[in-house]
Design a protein around this motif. Structure first.
Motif, PDB file in Angstrom:
ATOM      1  N   GLU A 189       0.808  -1.215   0.000  1.00 51.23           N
ATOM      2  CA  GLU A 189       0.000   0.000   0.000  1.00 51.23           C
ATOM      3  C   GLU A 189       0.848   1.275   0.000  1.00 51.23           C
ATOM      4  OE1 GLU A 189      -3.006  -0.210   3.030  1.00 51.23           O
ATOM      5  OE2 GLU A 189      -3.961  -1.941   2.116  1.00 51.23           O
ATOM      6  N   GLY A 190       2.148   1.146  -0.195  1.00 53.41           N
ATOM      7  CA  GLY A 190       2.995   2.313  -0.340  1.00 53.41           C
ATOM      8  C   GLY A 190       2.909   2.864  -1.757  1.00 53.41           C
ATOM      9  N   TYR A 191       3.363   4.084  -1.939  1.00 51.89           N
ATOM     10  CA  TYR A 191       3.309   4.719  -3.259  1.00 51.89           C
ATOM     11  C   TYR A 191       4.394   5.781  -3.366  1.00 51.89           C
ATOM     12  CZ  TYR A 191       1.184   8.588  -0.747  1.00 51.89           C
ATOM     13  OH  TYR A 191       0.967   9.615   0.139  1.00 51.89           O
ATOM     14  N   ILE A 192       4.699   6.135  -4.596  1.00 48.55           N
ATOM     15  CA  ILE A 192       5.581   7.258  -4.885  1.00 48.55           C
ATOM     16  C   ILE A 192       4.795   8.226  -5.751  1.00 48.55           C
ATOM     17  CG2 ILE A 192       7.738   8.000  -5.955  1.00 48.55           C
ATOM     18  CD1 ILE A 192       8.722   5.076  -5.573  1.00 48.55           C
ATOM     19  N   LEU A 193       4.786   9.475  -5.369  1.00 47.06           N
ATOM     20  CA  LEU A 193       4.103  10.517  -6.131  1.00 47.06           C
ATOM     21  C   LEU A 193       5.134  11.571  -6.498  1.00 47.06           C
ATOM     22  CD1 LEU A 193       0.723  12.226  -5.246  1.00 47.06           C
ATOM     23  CD2 LEU A 193       2.669  13.576  -5.974  1.00 47.06           C
ATOM     24  N   GLN A 194       5.224  11.902  -7.802  1.00 52.44           N
ATOM     25  CA  GLN A 194       6.155  12.929  -8.235  1.00 52.44           C
ATOM     26  C   GLN A 194       5.426  13.946  -9.092  1.00 52.44           C
ATOM     27  OE1 GLN A 194       9.706  11.581 -10.146  1.00 52.44           O
ATOM     28  NE2 GLN A 194      10.649  13.615 -10.150  1.00 52.44           N
ATOM     29  N   VAL A 195       5.594  15.197  -8.728  1.00 50.17           N
ATOM     30  CA  VAL A 195       5.025  16.305  -9.487  1.00 50.17           C
ATOM     31  C   VAL A 195       6.158  17.046 -10.173  1.00 50.17           C
ATOM     32  CG1 VAL A 195       3.667  18.425  -9.385  1.00 50.17           C
ATOM     33  CG2 VAL A 195       3.152  16.545  -7.804  1.00 50.17           C
ATOM     34  N   GLY A 196       6.074  17.154 -11.486  1.00 48.47           N
ATOM     35  CA  GLY A 196       7.007  17.955 -12.266  1.00 48.47           C
ATOM     36  C   GLY A 196       6.258  19.119 -12.889  1.00 48.47           C
ATOM     37  N   GLU A 197       6.939  19.944 -13.652  1.00 53.23           N
ATOM     38  CA  GLU A 197       6.262  21.087 -14.250  1.00 53.23           C
ATOM     39  C   GLU A 197       5.338  20.683 -15.382  1.00 53.23           C
ATOM     40  OE1 GLU A 197       8.799  23.613 -16.787  1.00 53.23           O
ATOM     41  OE2 GLU A 197      10.463  22.424 -15.981  1.00 53.23           O
ATOM     42  N   ASP A 198       5.613  19.507 -16.000  1.00 55.39           N
ATOM     43  CA  ASP A 198       4.829  19.084 -17.161  1.00 55.39           C
ATOM     44  C   ASP A 198       3.983  17.841 -16.909  1.00 55.39           C
ATOM     45  OD1 ASP A 198       5.887  21.134 -18.820  1.00 55.39           O
ATOM     46  OD2 ASP A 198       7.733  19.952 -19.007  1.00 55.39           O
ATOM     47  N   ALA A 199       4.224  17.145 -15.818  1.00 54.96           N
ATOM     48  CA  ALA A 199       3.519  15.892 -15.598  1.00 54.96           C
ATOM     49  C   ALA A 199       3.495  15.544 -14.116  1.00 54.96           C
ATOM     50  CB  ALA A 199       4.167  14.759 -16.398  1.00 54.96           C
ATOM     51  N   ILE A 200       2.529  14.694 -13.755  1.00 52.40           N
ATOM     52  CA  ILE A 200       2.426  14.120 -12.420  1.00 52.40           C
ATOM     53  C   ILE A 200       2.384  12.607 -12.572  1.00 52.40           C
ATOM     54  CG2 ILE A 200       1.004  13.890 -10.337  1.00 52.40           C
ATOM     55  CD1 ILE A 200      -0.110  16.676 -10.904  1.00 52.40           C
ATOM     56  N   GLY A 201       3.148  11.903 -11.783  1.00 55.98           N
ATOM     57  CA  GLY A 201       3.147  10.448 -11.822  1.00 55.98           C
ATOM     58  C   GLY A 201       2.994   9.849 -10.450  1.00 55.98           C
ATOM     59  N   ILE A 202       2.253   8.750 -10.362  1.00 57.15           N
ATOM     60  CA  ILE A 202       2.111   7.994  -9.111  1.00 57.15           C
ATOM     61  C   ILE A 202       2.403   6.538  -9.430  1.00 57.15           C
ATOM     62  CG2 ILE A 202       0.617   7.396  -7.159  1.00 57.15           C
ATOM     63  CD1 ILE A 202      -1.163   9.769  -7.926  1.00 57.15           C
ATOM     64  N   GLN A 203       3.121   5.884  -8.574  1.00 55.88           N
ATOM     65  CA  GLN A 203       3.542   4.510  -8.799  1.00 55.88           C
ATOM     66  C   GLN A 203       3.384   3.699  -7.515  1.00 55.88           C
ATOM     67  OE1 GLN A 203       7.641   4.288  -9.892  1.00 55.88           O
ATOM     68  NE2 GLN A 203       7.496   2.247 -10.783  1.00 55.88           N
ATOM     69  N   SER A 204       2.941   2.446  -7.650  1.00 54.43           N
ATOM     70  CA  SER A 204       2.772   1.573  -6.485  1.00 54.43           C
ATOM     71  C   SER A 204       2.915   0.115  -6.915  1.00 54.43           C
ATOM     72  CB  SER A 204       1.398   1.786  -5.845  1.00 54.43           C
ATOM     73  OG  SER A 204       1.221   0.931  -4.743  1.00 54.43           O
ATOM     74  N   GLN A 205       3.135  -0.728  -5.921  1.00 49.69           N
ATOM     75  CA  GLN A 205       3.189  -2.164  -6.191  1.00 49.69           C
ATOM     76  C   GLN A 205       1.797  -2.780  -6.281  1.00 49.69           C
ATOM     77  OE1 GLN A 205       6.815  -3.958  -3.751  1.00 49.69           O
ATOM     78  NE2 GLN A 205       5.593  -2.573  -2.486  1.00 49.69           N
ATOM     79  N   ASP A 206       0.797  -2.120  -5.697  1.00 48.79           N
ATOM     80  CA  ASP A 206      -0.530  -2.712  -5.633  1.00 48.79           C
ATOM     81  C   ASP A 206      -1.600  -1.660  -5.893  1.00 48.79           C
ATOM     82  OD1 ASP A 206      -0.854  -1.382  -3.023  1.00 48.79           O
ATOM     83  OD2 ASP A 206       0.426  -2.990  -2.262  1.00 48.79           O
ATOM     84  N   ALA A 207      -2.811  -2.120  -6.155  1.00 46.73           N
ATOM     85  CA  ALA A 207      -3.906  -1.216  -6.501  1.00 46.73           C
ATOM     86  C   ALA A 207      -4.236  -0.277  -5.354  1.00 46.73           C
ATOM     87  CB  ALA A 207      -5.141  -2.029  -6.900  1.00 46.73           C
ATOM     88  N   ALA A 208      -4.245  -0.791  -4.116  1.00 47.75           N
ATOM     89  CA  ALA A 208      -4.567   0.055  -2.966  1.00 47.75           C
ATOM     90  C   ALA A 208      -3.550   1.175  -2.817  1.00 47.75           C
ATOM     91  CB  ALA A 208      -4.631  -0.785  -1.695  1.00 47.75           C
ATOM     92  N   GLY A 209      -2.254   0.875  -3.044  1.00 51.06           N
ATOM     93  CA  GLY A 209      -1.226   1.894  -2.938  1.00 51.06           C
ATOM     94  C   GLY A 209      -1.437   3.015  -3.939  1.00 51.06           C
ATOM     95  N   LEU A 210      -1.821   2.657  -5.168  1.00 51.81           N
ATOM     96  CA  LEU A 210      -2.084   3.694  -6.155  1.00 51.81           C
ATOM     97  C   LEU A 210      -3.292   4.541  -5.734  1.00 51.81           C
ATOM     98  CD1 LEU A 210      -1.035   4.781  -8.836  1.00 51.81           C
ATOM     99  CD2 LEU A 210      -2.756   3.386  -9.981  1.00 51.81           C
ATOM    100  N   PHE A 211      -4.308   3.889  -5.179  1.00 52.17           N
ATOM    101  CA  PHE A 211      -5.470   4.613  -4.675  1.00 52.17           C
ATOM    102  C   PHE A 211      -5.065   5.615  -3.606  1.00 52.17           C
ATOM    103  CE2 PHE A 211      -8.810   4.782  -1.361  1.00 52.17           C
ATOM    104  CZ  PHE A 211      -9.794   5.460  -2.071  1.00 52.17           C
TER     105      PHE A 211
END
Length: 617
Positions: free
Chosen positions: A106-128
């Motif tokens: 349920e962990g996640y990584i969220l990165q905000v850049g000037e042109d894009a936002i990305g979120i990454q996780s190992q599982d569906a709950a983490g992305l949620f």
């Protein structure tokens, strides 16, 4: 930066020429290892009007958002066309990709850049949960600063509590509150339905007015699933069975005539009744891994002749024998049974050794300065015998005050903070924030659910991040939940601390931008308390008529106090009723109001009339 609840583990502001401007047309790519329609649903809710592309077969789960540029046809972006989706994400995420949350469900990584936002996780709950953090960013910053957030939960099962025994919210609100729980990364709810459950096999136990209909019950389950929340049903199985044993048809199953809530374990009919209730509860919750058997506060154990003879008067022996039968019944149907710990608190180890190891002891300790010592001792005792342990602080409990209106927050904050430290030390994987509406179903209601958001979100904060900064919680809560920035709140009121919420929120109602109705409800409850304050209540002064019979000054003083008190009560009563009807059925709201005003109404009809108190003189 944003006022996060729960507080995130790691955040790093990064340099970028400009922030990411939220809004406009967004192109969104959702990558899923296995399709989960819930993720698409929540992406669309967060970003209505977006252009969404969904891809399956990725390694893990990820989402990328970017603006649709002028002339862009909305076709595949370079993010989508990489030979391997995961490698594209690894290039986008600059903090080591999935390694930063490896082994952290349920962990996640969220990165905000000037042109894009990305979120990454190992599982569906983490992305949620990453989407929930992004939601908090979006709500507080239309231009989102460049940031990288790495976050994961410390507690596997982060649980809230619905207690439906006394007063409770309308079914549609119970559904809506699940979404609010999930927003703050709660992933379970313990529900004690009692007579509000739509029993099919036991219609005589179903509340005639306020039970959930089958349709409402199914919608509640659907809302929980939609928001990655597991329902843990609580079916009382030994004590607190007042709603069952009050009926003449079951009265003979009481341990004694006086024990209206406690069933006799020596009668085979008791086992048949309880397992019948459990059977229906289990069948109605196929997605739940657990079922809570209750079994707390069984005070009259071994008082009947049959139990004294059968168990040689040993209370713990009687308790474990019946509990073991229920554990076996539950485990054989694929559920893990949970029981409250208190009846085995001081159980000798030679008796406790007989307890079925397929069970889980849920330790509930709501007060005292020694949570660490007390819980550690009990945990070691159970674990030594191979029994798993869960924890339960309280966001509202008895606290020696049945008329609470809102929680006794000094006690609740202390309890939650101690439990967070103890949970970390003992590595507890489940912590439930119990939220009791009354001592039992025949008692007086403590308060209403809607006044407990403050300690509930403190629990959510600490369950996710046990080292969250408690000193900043009240500022984060006021900002996140009420839209009051710290500089605004402190600018108006000066200094305040974590335990001061109920003392200050009514002073800040003009500044409240979010959840204003809750703030207004608390203000009304405070007005009630002022109107009925013990130091001003007329019945506290009546003895003076005995001391000074016929004294005009004494009577005038009493009359002044009476009139002041009565006018304030008359003013607050309809406001309380109207406020409660936002959340509860009309007659349930009236039940709560009557519980607060009954004594004063009774005195009006009797002693005040007798001594000639009135509003006109």
């Amino acid at each position: 930066m944003a006022s996060f609840i729960p507080q995130v583990k790691q955040q790093h502001l990064t340099e970028a020429p400009r922030a990411f401007a939220w809004g406009g047309r967004l192109k969104v790519t959702l990558l899923m290892e296995r399709r989960d329609d819930r993720l698409e649903l929540h992406c669309r809710r967060l970003m209505p009007g977006m252009e969404l592309s969904v891809r399956e077969g990725a390694e893990g789960y990820a989402v990328r958002m970017e603006h649709v540029l002028a002339g862009d046809s909305g076709g595949q972006s370079s993010f989508e066309t990489g030979v391997k989706e995961q490698s594209a994400l690894d290039r986008f995420i600059s903090v080591g990709g999935m390694d930063a949350i490896k082994g952290k469900p349920e962990g996640y990584i969220l990165q905000v850049g000037e042109d894009a936002i990305g979120i990454q996780s190992q599982d569906a709950a983490g992305l949620f949960y990453g989407l929930q953090t992004l939601r908090q960013l979006v709500e507080q910053h239309r231009d989102i600063p460049a940031v990288t957030i790495v976050d994961w939960p410390d507690t596997a099962i982060r649980c809230m509590n619905y207690d439906l025994r006394q007063t409770y919210s309308k079914p549609e609100r119970l559904e809506a509150y699940l979404a609010e729980f999930a927003r703050y990364k709660t992933n379970a709810v313990l529900i004690e339905y009692e007579d509000k459950f739509p029993f099919a096999a036991y219609p005589e136990l179903v509340h005639p007015k306020h039970a959930l209909s089958r349709e409402q019950f199914e919608r509640l389950k659907l809302a929980a699933h939609e928001h990655f929340i597991e329902i843990i049903p609580l079916q009382q199985s030994f004590g607190h069975l007042e709603y069952v044993l009050r009926h003449d048809s079951y009265k003979h199953l009481r341990e004694t005539e006086k024990s209206i809530g406690e069933i006799c374990p020596s009668q085979e009919e008791s086992y048949q009744l309880i397992t019948g209730l459990l059977e229906e509860m289990i069948a109605s919750h196929p997605e739940s891994r657990y079922i809570h058997l209750g079994c707390d506060e069984v005070y009259s154990l071994c008082e009947c002749d049959a139990c004294r003879e059968r168990y040689e008067g040993v209370r713990e022996r009687a308790f474990i024998a019946f509990l073991n039968r229920l554990i076996a019944f539950t485990a054989e149907r694929g559920k893990t049974p949970i029981f409250w710990h208190d009846m085995l608190d001081k159980c000798p180890e030679e008796e406790l050794r007989h307890l079925d190891k397929r069970s889980v002891a849920m330790i509930w300790i709501y007060n005292g300065r020694n949570i660490d010592s007390d819980v550690s001792t009990l945990t070691e005792k159970f674990r030594r015998l191979g029994i798993r342990v869960m924890g339960a602080p309280a966001v509202r409990s008895f606290d020696w005050a049945e008329h609470q209106n809102y929680p006794v927050i000094v006690n609740r904050v202390d309890n939650l903070l101690q439990w967070a430290a103890t949970s970390e030390k003992l590595e507890l994987d489940c912590v439930v924030a119990t939220n009791w509406t009354g001592p039992f179903s025949l008692g007086v209601p403590y308060g209403v659910f809607e006044t407990t958001w403050y300690p509930m979100l403190l629990h959510a904060d600490l369950a996710w991040n046990r080292r969250s900064d408690a000193d900043t919680f009240i500022d984060r809560f006021l900002h996140q939940f009420h839209g009051i920035r710290p500089e605004v709140g402190h600018g108006k009121l000066g200094n305040y601390r974590i335990e001061d919420y109920y003392d200050i929120i009514w002073k800040l109602t003009d500044e409240v931008k979010l959840n204003r109705d809750y703030a207004e409800l608390i203000a009304i409850m405070r007005d009630y308390e002022v109107a009925t304050d013990k130091s001003r209540a007329i019945h506290k002064y009546l003895y003076r008529l005995e001391l000074f019979p016929g004294d005009a000054a004494e009577r005038r003083s009493l009359l002044n106090n009476y009139q002041r008190n009565r006018r304030k009560r008359d003013n607050v009563r309809p406001r309380m009723q109207a406020a409660l009807e936002r959340y509860q059925p009309e007659d349930m709201a009236a039940h709560f109001v009557l519980s607060r005003f009954y004594l004063h109404d009774y005195l009006e009809r009797t002693i005040y009339r007798e001594i000639g108190m009135n509003l006109e003189e």
